[in-house]
Design an enzyme around this catalytic site. Structure first.
Site, mmCIF file in Angstrom:
data_model
loop_
_atom_site.group_PDB
_atom_site.id
_atom_site.type_symbol
_atom_site.label_atom_id
_atom_site.label_comp_id
_atom_site.label_asym_id
_atom_site.label_seq_id
_atom_site.Cartn_x
_atom_site.Cartn_y
_atom_site.Cartn_z
ATOM 1 N N CYS A 21 39.612 38.027 47.293
ATOM 2 C CA CYS A 21 40.137 39.142 46.798
ATOM 3 C C CYS A 21 40.387 40.135 48.144
ATOM 4 C CB CYS A 21 39.567 40.058 45.768
ATOM 5 S SG CYS A 21 40.497 41.123 44.843
ATOM 6 N N CYS A 32 43.024 45.779 45.216
ATOM 7 C CA CYS A 32 42.823 44.142 45.444
ATOM 8 C C CYS A 32 43.874 43.684 46.061
ATOM 9 C CB CYS A 32 42.495 43.778 43.975
ATOM 10 S SG CYS A 32 41.063 44.471 43.258
ATOM 11 N N LYS A 70 39.784 39.128 33.446
ATOM 12 C CA LYS A 70 38.664 40.169 33.801
ATOM 13 C C LYS A 70 39.050 41.357 33.547
ATOM 14 C CE LYS A 70 37.391 41.927 38.676
ATOM 15 N NZ LYS A 70 37.342 41.683 39.819
ATOM 16 N N ARG A 74 30.364 48.020 43.493
ATOM 17 C CA ARG A 74 31.291 48.644 44.622
ATOM 18 C C ARG A 74 30.552 49.510 45.351
ATOM 19 N NH1 ARG A 74 36.174 50.327 40.012
ATOM 20 N NH2 ARG A 74 36.547 48.283 39.357
ATOM 21 N N ARG A 112 41.852 50.210 38.499
ATOM 22 C CA ARG A 112 42.410 48.934 38.616
ATOM 23 C C ARG A 112 43.160 48.672 37.291
ATOM 24 N NH1 ARG A 112 40.039 47.983 43.423
ATOM 25 N NH2 ARG A 112 37.574 47.506 43.737
ATOM 26 N N GLU A 117 45.431 35.446 29.112
ATOM 27 C CA GLU A 117 45.261 35.686 30.526
ATOM 28 C C GLU A 117 44.607 34.194 30.752
ATOM 29 O OE1 GLU A 117 45.498 37.165 33.195
ATOM 30 O OE2 GLU A 117 46.447 39.199 32.513
ATOM 31 N N LYS A 128 34.910 37.926 32.313
ATOM 32 C CA LYS A 128 33.932 38.803 33.091
ATOM 33 C C LYS A 128 34.405 40.633 32.577
ATOM 34 C CE LYS A 128 33.655 40.898 37.810
ATOM 35 N NZ LYS A 128 34.256 41.182 39.026
ATOM 36 N N SER A 178 27.260 43.703 37.832
ATOM 37 C CA SER A 178 26.200 44.430 38.545
ATOM 38 C C SER A 178 25.756 45.597 37.569
ATOM 39 C CB SER A 178 27.081 45.185 39.764
ATOM 40 O OG SER A 178 28.162 45.929 39.389
HETATM 41 C C1 PBG Z 1 36.552 41.983 43.418
HETATM 42 C C2 PBG Z 1 35.326 41.935 42.643
HETATM 43 C C3 PBG Z 1 34.653 42.599 41.689
HETATM 44 C C4 PBG Z 1 33.496 42.138 41.229
HETATM 45 C C5 PBG Z 1 33.577 40.773 41.674
HETATM 46 N N1 PBG Z 1 34.618 40.793 42.475
HETATM 47 C C6 PBG Z 1 34.727 44.195 41.412
HETATM 48 C C7 PBG Z 1 35.891 45.111 40.794
HETATM 49 O O1 PBG Z 1 36.933 44.127 40.502
HETATM 50 O O2 PBG Z 1 36.144 45.933 41.285
HETATM 51 C C8 PBG Z 1 32.298 42.740 40.406
HETATM 52 C C9 PBG Z 1 31.165 41.853 40.246
HETATM 53 C C10 PBG Z 1 29.950 42.971 39.899
HETATM 54 O O3 PBG Z 1 30.388 44.205 39.136
HETATM 55 O O4 PBG Z 1 28.962 42.492 39.663
HETATM 56 N N2 PBG Z 1 37.823 42.089 42.821
HETATM 57 ZN ZN ZN Z 2 39.438 42.841 44.076
#
Ligand code: PBG
Ligand code: ZN
Length: 323
Positions: free
Chosen positions: A117, A127, A194, A204, A216, A232, A247, A273
């Protein structure tokens, strides 16, 4: 006469025999965050136990992971210099490229997945490349860059590519790019479903990827949408994804099951996270049994249909599974 269901729960050996879902250390992928420098291991306050690490520290961490039986990692790069397109991600000597090379050199038996990404690499934190008129990510220019980034990861020695940007057509573009460069055997694990989730907040902070404007929601999905969530993932399957993903995980167990029932491909979930941080904070406050809740949560993902779990809990769970 009321023992019909309960009589199978009285003997502990029988309970084990009848256990329908099993967690194993083989299910886990552990996330690692790479920063330029030497001897850097910085804990991020919003995610206790998760560190930004320089490459030498990541190499040492792989030793610890293997001792626990964890042989799969997913790498995120955090460059020192960011720009509007995320050039560091497309450079053979960028942070992600150098990290992959170092890990594969020292740990050829480690299975290295790479998050693909641009949000950690762009100065605006989105992204992909921003369309100046629409003020959102330009889909097709970003596709070209994703294909370039994928080939950079592949040349560095990545074992699997995991695109997380939710661009339309990203799997086909990356597959074409990889095949054209001769990497026909490199699998793609798509972040296929996602959601635009507040659960990514602590990530982040660690990945230094908070968007500088907007959000986003023009590329990640609306958490309210179930049919679209299946669509998707199925779209990415058609484009050639080898493994699909849902996710976040915890608030989306129904979606995990829906996608599982709609595909024969393996399914990963990302235990993100915010889900991790909530358990950590509740444990620190002394209000939950952390280990039990963690294992129950991870088991729930398997029961819902996950084959693979990407989780910050991997090391702690591996220790419990070994005991
Ligand atoms: C990047 C990405 C993200 C996560 C994994 N790859 C963050 C986002 O989309 O802002 C999130 C992982 C997490 O929260 O543990 N695109
Ligand atoms: Zn990203």
């Amino acid at each position: 006469m009321f023992a019909r269901l309960r009589r199978k729960r009285i003997n502990p050996v029988l309970r084990d025999l009848l256990e329908e879902t099993h967690l194993s250390v083989n299910d886990f992928i552990y996330p690692l965050f790479a920063k330029p420098g030497v001897g850097i291991k910085t804990e991020v306050s919003s995610m206790p136990g998760v560190f930004q690490m320089s490459i030498d520290e990541i190499v040492k961490e792989c030793d610890e992971l293997k001792k626990l039986g964890i042989y799969s990692i997913i790498l995120f790069g955090i460059p020192d210099v960011k720009d509007s397109v995320g050039s560091d991600a497309m450079c053979e000597h960028g942070i992600i490229s150098e990290t992959i090379k170092a890990v594969k050199l020292t740990h050829p038996d480690m299975f290295v997945v790479t998050d693909l990404c641009f949000c950690e690499y762009t100065d605006h934190g989105h992204c992909g490349v921003i369309d100046p008129v629409a003020q959102t990510v330009d889909n097709d220019i970003t596709l070209d860059n994703l294909a370039k980034q994928a080939v950079i990861h592949a040349k560095a020695g990545a074992d699997m590519i995991a695109p997380s940007g939710m661009m339309d057509g990203m799997i086909m573009a990356i597959r074409d790019g990889l095949d054209g460069a001769g990497f026909v055997n490199l699998p793609i694990m798509s972040y296929s479903t996602k959601f635009a989730s507040a659960y990514y907040g602590p990530f982040r902070d660690v990945a230094e990827s908070t968007p500088s404007f907007g959000d986003r929601r023009s590329y990640q999905m609306n958490p309210a949408n179930r049919r679209e969530a299946i669509l998707e993932s199925i779209e990415d399957e058609k484009e050639g994804a080898d493994i699909l993903m849902v996710k976040p995980a915890l608030a989306y167990l129904d979606i995990i099951r829906d996608v599982k029932n709609s595909t024969s491909l393996p399914l990963a979930v990302y235990n993100v996270s915010g889900e991790y941080a909530m358990l950590k904070v509740a444990a620190a406050a002394g209000i939950i049994d952390y280990d039990k809740i963690m294992m129950e949560t991870l088991l729930g993902f398997k029961r819902a249909g996950a084959d693979i779990i990407i989780t910050y809990h991997a090391k702690e769970a591996a220790e419990i599974l070994r005991a």
